[in-house]
Design an enzyme around this catalytic site. Sequence first.
Site, PDB file in Angstrom:
ATOM      1  N   VAL A  78       0.675  -1.165  -0.468  1.00 19.46           N
ATOM      2  CA  VAL A  78       0.148  -0.056   0.210  1.00 19.46           C
ATOM      3  C   VAL A  78       0.894   1.174   0.321  1.00 19.46           C
ATOM      4  O   VAL A  78       0.834   2.399  -0.580  1.00 19.46           O
ATOM      5  CB  VAL A  78      -1.023   0.099   1.139  1.00 19.46           C
ATOM      6  CG1 VAL A  78      -0.294   0.497   2.532  1.00 19.46           C
ATOM      7  CG2 VAL A  78      -2.164   1.109   0.985  1.00 19.46           C
ATOM      8  N   GLY A 157      -6.325   7.568   7.804  1.00 21.15           N
ATOM      9  CA  GLY A 157      -7.175   6.792   6.440  1.00 21.15           C
ATOM     10  C   GLY A 157      -7.539   5.855   6.792  1.00 21.15           C
ATOM     11  O   GLY A 157      -8.006   4.564   8.095  1.00 21.15           O
ATOM     12  N   ARG A 239       5.874   4.018   8.615  1.00 22.98           N
ATOM     13  CA  ARG A 239       7.571   4.079   7.786  1.00 22.98           C
ATOM     14  C   ARG A 239       8.252   4.215   8.650  1.00 22.98           C
ATOM     15  O   ARG A 239       7.810   5.993   8.916  1.00 22.98           O
ATOM     16  CB  ARG A 239       7.681   4.514   5.908  1.00 22.98           C
ATOM     17  CG  ARG A 239       6.998   3.876   5.259  1.00 22.98           C
ATOM     18  CD  ARG A 239       7.327   3.071   4.880  1.00 22.98           C
ATOM     19  NE  ARG A 239       7.156   1.979   2.903  1.00 22.98           N
ATOM     20  CZ  ARG A 239       5.713   0.974   3.397  1.00 22.98           C
ATOM     21  NH1 ARG A 239       5.625   0.554   4.840  1.00 22.98           N
ATOM     22  NH2 ARG A 239       5.409   1.038   1.979  1.00 22.98           N
ATOM     23  N   HIS A 287       8.202  -5.734  10.501  1.00 23.69           N
ATOM     24  CA  HIS A 287       7.546  -5.127   8.856  1.00 23.69           C
ATOM     25  C   HIS A 287       6.980  -5.978   8.597  1.00 23.69           C
ATOM     26  O   HIS A 287       6.474  -6.324   7.839  1.00 23.69           O
ATOM     27  CB  HIS A 287       8.593  -5.058   7.974  1.00 23.69           C
ATOM     28  CG  HIS A 287       7.859  -3.551   6.845  1.00 23.69           C
ATOM     29  ND1 HIS A 287       8.324  -2.054   6.352  1.00 23.69           N
ATOM     30  CD2 HIS A 287       6.455  -3.356   7.516  1.00 23.69           C
ATOM     31  CE1 HIS A 287       7.240  -1.653   5.765  1.00 23.69           C
ATOM     32  NE2 HIS A 287       6.254  -2.531   6.047  1.00 23.69           N
ATOM     33  N   SER A 290       1.193  -6.476   7.149  1.00 25.59           N
ATOM     34  CA  SER A 290       0.304  -7.224   6.474  1.00 25.59           C
ATOM     35  C   SER A 290      -0.028  -8.818   5.998  1.00 25.59           C
ATOM     36  O   SER A 290      -0.012  -9.639   5.701  1.00 25.59           O
ATOM     37  CB  SER A 290       0.216  -6.774   4.830  1.00 25.59           C
ATOM     38  OG  SER A 290       1.937  -7.060   4.313  1.00 25.59           O
TER      39      SER A 290
HETATM   40  C1  GLV Z   1       4.115  -2.293   3.591  1.00 21.12           C
HETATM   41  O1  GLV Z   1       4.277  -1.805   4.831  1.00 21.12           O
HETATM   42  C2  GLV Z   1       2.864  -2.229   2.645  1.00 21.12           C
HETATM   43  O2  GLV Z   1       3.532  -0.240   2.063  1.00 21.12           O
HETATM   44  O3  GLV Z   1       1.650  -2.235   1.933  1.00 21.12           O
HETATM   45  C1  GLV Z   2      -3.396   3.961   3.739  1.00 21.01           C
HETATM   46  O1  GLV Z   2      -2.933   4.156   2.177  1.00 21.01           O
HETATM   47  C2  GLV Z   2      -4.043   3.600   4.612  1.00 21.01           C
HETATM   48  O2  GLV Z   2      -4.858   2.187   4.211  1.00 21.01           O
HETATM   49  O3  GLV Z   2      -4.229   4.237   5.893  1.00 21.01           O
END
Ligand code: GLV
Ligand code: GLV
Length: 324
Positions: A78, A157, A239, A287, A290
């Site tokens: 993402v 978000g 990040r 990390h 997800s």
């Molecule tokens: C994880 O950090 C992502 O950006 O999907």
């Molecule tokens: C950013 O894209 C979020 O899903 O919070």
Amino acid sequence: GRPRVFVTRSDVPEAGLKILKNQCDVDIWERSTPIPREHLLQRIKGCDALFCLLTDKIDKAVLEAAGSNLKVVATMSVGVDHLDLPDIRAQNIPIGYTPGVLTDATAELTLALVLATSRRLIEANKAIYKGEWKSWSPSWMTGPKICGSVVGIVGLGRIGLRVAEYMHTLGAHKILYTSRCEKPEGIRVGAKHVEFNTLLEESDFVIVTIALVPETRGLFDCQAFSRMKKTAIFVNVSRGEVVDQPALIDALKNGTIRAAGLDVMTPEPIPLDHELLRLDNCVVIPHLGSAATETREKMSVMTAENILAVLHGRPGDMPAPLKI
Ligand code: GLV
Ligand code: GLV
């Protein structure tokens, strides 16, 4: 002939690769470690599409190496901060990413990290192995609870909103957030839009879910930490670069804040002799936001579908990352 797609990692979940292989010639980097730059520059030559990960820096040099065939850059993430968006857009190349499918997994990991940090799970687990568990003790390994607390979410978000919902369910007394604009969705959980400094000053938990963009790089600096409560728990799942890490280390060492939980840091992977790894009040996770099995499969499928949407002339079918 069939379009050529280059995939930058060997262990991308098969579900997405299978979709691509039906229609494209798919070339895959042979290893489960990040592709060295010089190999990327070689292998991308003449490709129609790039399937990449957040460990790949995609900039002008990569686009030039690819040549004029390149029609789409799709990242299985993402976050898009590893992509040079202005350079890619300057060549009119659509950018694919994977919002939505990882919201629940990442919000769950965030909750786990909040609890692991506040209730000192890692430190307490280590204490057992060090022989430090002498008896049940009234004040040993205590920490704050979420119920009744003020939770501040920096960046409401998709992920931030889901985290707000989980915190609300757990009985947070108040939820504050900062965001470029007010989010009507926040009303559902009583989330209140406030100034950044107000959030820092009032929150028991400061949770960072904001994207890394030029304006958020180094947002959490020495000044930001000194505005927080001495009892504040700081959690970052966005990040590492949104944090001035030496300032965070100072804040953790000096008791400016109570503890931190980090799913992201700089650099990644973090060297074993890094100071962050020596702090009892810092929980560090590699990390994994997800990293739910089904989520990674969905991310792989979505990345493949984004590529096919563009190759089939329907770039509008794929979500576009925010203009920055
Ligand atoms: C994880 O950090 C992502 O950006 O999907
Ligand atoms: C950013 O894209 C979020 O899903 O919070």
